[in-house]
Design a protein around this motif. Structure first.
Motif, mmCIF file in Angstrom:
data_model
loop_
_atom_site.group_PDB
_atom_site.id
_atom_site.type_symbol
_atom_site.label_atom_id
_atom_site.label_comp_id
_atom_site.label_asym_id
_atom_site.label_seq_id
_atom_site.Cartn_x
_atom_site.Cartn_y
_atom_site.Cartn_z
ATOM 1 N N ARG A 1 0.837 -1.206 0.000
ATOM 2 C CA ARG A 1 0.000 0.000 0.000
ATOM 3 C C ARG A 1 0.871 1.254 0.000
ATOM 4 O O ARG A 1 0.542 2.255 -0.658
ATOM 5 C CB ARG A 1 -0.931 0.011 1.214
ATOM 6 N N ARG B 1 -3.062 4.678 -3.007
ATOM 7 C CA ARG B 1 -4.455 4.229 -3.039
ATOM 8 C C ARG B 1 -4.884 3.811 -4.446
ATOM 9 O O ARG B 1 -5.501 2.769 -4.640
ATOM 10 C CB ARG B 1 -5.356 5.339 -2.520
ATOM 11 N N ARG C 1 -5.879 -0.029 -5.770
ATOM 12 C CA ARG C 1 -7.180 -0.362 -6.346
ATOM 13 C C ARG C 1 -7.026 -0.996 -7.723
ATOM 14 O O ARG C 1 -7.737 -1.945 -8.074
ATOM 15 C CB ARG C 1 -8.035 0.893 -6.432
ATOM 16 N N ASP D 1 -6.838 -7.533 -1.098
ATOM 17 C CA ASP D 1 -6.834 -6.749 0.139
ATOM 18 C C ASP D 1 -6.025 -5.465 0.006
ATOM 19 O O ASP D 1 -6.305 -4.472 0.690
ATOM 20 C CB ASP D 1 -6.283 -7.590 1.290
ATOM 21 N N LEU E 1 -8.038 -2.458 -0.598
ATOM 22 C CA LEU E 1 -8.965 -2.035 0.458
ATOM 23 C C LEU E 1 -8.278 -1.097 1.433
ATOM 24 O O LEU E 1 -7.045 -1.102 1.555
ATOM 25 C CB LEU E 1 -9.473 -3.258 1.226
ATOM 26 N N ASP F 1 -10.078 -2.581 6.621
ATOM 27 C CA ASP F 1 -10.849 -3.661 6.001
ATOM 28 C C ASP F 1 -9.954 -4.855 5.674
ATOM 29 O O ASP F 1 -10.337 -6.013 5.883
ATOM 30 C CB ASP F 1 -11.523 -3.163 4.725
ATOM 31 N N GLY F 2 -8.756 -4.572 5.151
ATOM 32 C CA GLY F 2 -7.841 -5.654 4.813
ATOM 33 C C GLY F 2 -7.434 -6.468 6.019
ATOM 34 O O GLY F 2 -7.335 -7.701 5.955
ATOM 35 N N ARG G 1 -10.575 -8.611 7.327
ATOM 36 C CA ARG G 1 -10.930 -9.752 6.464
ATOM 37 C C ARG G 1 -10.073 -10.981 6.753
ATOM 38 O O ARG G 1 -10.483 -12.103 6.463
ATOM 39 C CB ARG G 1 -10.784 -9.355 4.999
#
Length: 519
Positions: free
Chosen positions: A382, A387, A391, A412, A415, A419-420, A423
């Protein structure tokens, strides 16, 4: 180790002693050695005792000098010797040599903060006759369970196990659909919910105070975040804390041993025990017919190295009758298959000892699960991709066949970090797809706006300032450790009236490790 239960009639009605008797009877396996009751008008409590400390004189419920404060207690207070000396120096008088008695005297001095000095595992209830106040408390990491049901203005009922609580016919049995959805997502029901809408679990590290006016929850402990500077003395200090944690867990008036898998965690505990004891450690290991899954050869190497009195057992697939027995002990929906070997190793250990030390907690403290490494990788991706890049990568990964190695990582990355991380606690990444196939139209409609990962998101936010690895370790300790691992160990060991102690989950050791910056 015990099972405790009780009821507080907030409407002033007298307690029915027959209810207390039934509640105690539902938990004989937790305490086969003794039974006790206390009733004071609208309040009553009971316990079943597994005698560990001061075997002959540790009857509960137990009170202070003038009989104004009473306690029932499930667990062990490992620093009770030191606390007893401090309390005696302050003028308190003791009738027994138990760890339980320190609680009533600490309550006299500190009120609900009596839990702060405790170093151990516990679910406890303190009744203050003078103020008509009930205090419930659960240990910091949730090793010991405590359920309760509150009907405003009518009654509060509590118990170590759900089956004991349900001996009270007034406790409603309506299934909590959100809990059912979380079970289908995780294979267990996370606290503070239970499978029933009317029943809650007291969260780890919390107290509950109940008076005729109502009840309130209070958090008394939270896992600290890492400190910015490394500690050059970290290895030596960890060794000191582990030695101390094991040493105080060797306090017992009944036979004591350890589980040994041959892994790093249990091996470290057993090696420390061997160094501290003047006799061979009694160790127990289980294995399977399939050598590919059996850890017996590794356990045997450690056992020979430390010179333990080692016992092995091969287990086979559980019968339908055994599965039914496990369901009875677990009370709630719970589908972690490792409950089966935990049941068998507890059964094997109980043939030789009443107390067993374990290596539980090592994976959660030291990033032993695959998801911890994956979380660190996703964090780095990331940062590199940003971002938009994340995506785009996720959109590309979505075109890959389900089951392709690395697909879920790439998904992931697209996200938000929260959230990643959350999950990763699904029992399989395919949970949403599986539930869509399994659920009826009615259940899909009832659950479509629910978030089964909400407990993990909350834990993530509390640790948001930490680095990626320490953050997911915080989430693990607050959720999976408490609601899966420790539930499994408590219920499966108590099925055989065996007390299990986890030195790696000593809260002072846990706090020290949690404060260490990333390597």
């Amino acid at each position: 180790m015990c099972g405790i239960a009780g009821t507080y009639r907030l409407d002033g009605a007298p307690v029915d002693p027959r209810l207390l008797k039934r509640m105690a009877g539902a938990m004989v396996h937790r305490g086969p050695d003794d039974e006790g009751f206390y009733v004071d008008g609208p309040f009553g409590m009971t316990m079943r005792r597994l005698s560990i400390i001061d075997v002959g004189a540790g009857h509960q419920p137990l009170c202070n000098e003038d009989g104004s404060v009473w306690v029932v207690f499930n667990g062990e207070i490992y620093n009770y010797v030191e606390l007893r000396d401090e309390l005696t120096a302050r003028g308190h008088r003791f009738k027994t040599a138990t760890d339980t008695e320190v609680i009533v005297h600490l309550y006299e001095d500190l009120g609900r903060d009596c839990v702060q000095p405790l170093r151990g595992m516990f679910g406890l209830a303190v009744w203050d006759q003078r103020t008509r106040t009930l205090l419930l408390a659960r240990d910091r990491l949730g090793k010991k369970p405590l359920y309760y049901s509150l009907r405003s203005g009518q009654a509060l009922v509590f118990a170590s196990e759900l089956k004991a609580l349900l001996e009270d016919a007034t406790v409603e049995r309506d299934v909590d659909v959100e809990s059912l959805d979380r079970y289908a997502s995780l294979l267990y029901v996370p606290s503070p919910a239970s499978i029933f809408r009317s029943v809650r679990k007291l969260p780890a590290g919390h107290t509950l105070v109940c008076t005729p006016e109502g009840a309130s929850l209070h958090r008394y402990w939270e896992l600290p975040l890492p400190e910015p500077e490394p500690r050059p003395d970290a290895p030596d200090r960890f060794h000191e804390l582990l030695t101390e944690a094991v040493k105080i867990r060797l306090r017992s008036d009944v036979p004591l041993g350890a589980f040994l898998s041959g892994g790093v965690d249990s091996s470290a505990v057993v090696a420390t025990m061997a160094r501290l004891l003047n006799r061979p450690v009694v160790t127990t290991s289980i294995g399977f017919d399939d050598d590919g899954y059996s850890e017996l050869p590794y356990a045997a190497v450690v056992a020979r190295h430390v010179g333990s009195e080692h016992h092995e057992r091969i287990v086979t697939a559980p019968s339908p009758e055994l599965i039914e027995r496990l369901v009875w002990h677990l009370d709630e929906p719970f589908a972690d298959s490792s409950a089966v070997p935990t049941y068998f190793v507890s059964m094997a250990a109980r043939e030789h000892v009443t107390v067993a030390l374990s290596g539980d907690g090592g994976d959660e403290l030291f990033a032993g699960y695959g998801r911890h490494r994956v979380e660190a990788l996703e964090h780095r991706l990331r940062r590199v991709l940003g971002r938009r890049g994340g995506r785009a990568l996720a959109l590309a990964a979505a075109r890959l066949p389900v089951g392709t190695k690395g697909r879920n990582v790439l998904l992931d990355v697209g996200l938000p970090a929260e959230d990643g991380c959350a999950r990763k606690f699904y029992f399989t990444p395919e949970v949403p797809r599986l539930k869509a196939r399994l659920y009826s139209p009615w259940l899909r409609a009832e659950t479509e706006k629910l978030d089964p990962l909400a407990p993990f998101r909350r834990a993530f936010r509390r640790a948001a300032a930490a680095d990626a690895v320490n953050r997911i370790l915080n989430v693990d300790i607050a959720t999976y450790l408490c609601d899966d691992i420790l539930v499994k160990v408590d219920r499966m060991s108590m099925a055989h009236s065996l007390e299990v102690r986890a030195p790696l989950l000593d809260h002072k050791l846990v706090e020290f490790v949690a404060k260490l910056p990333p390597a």
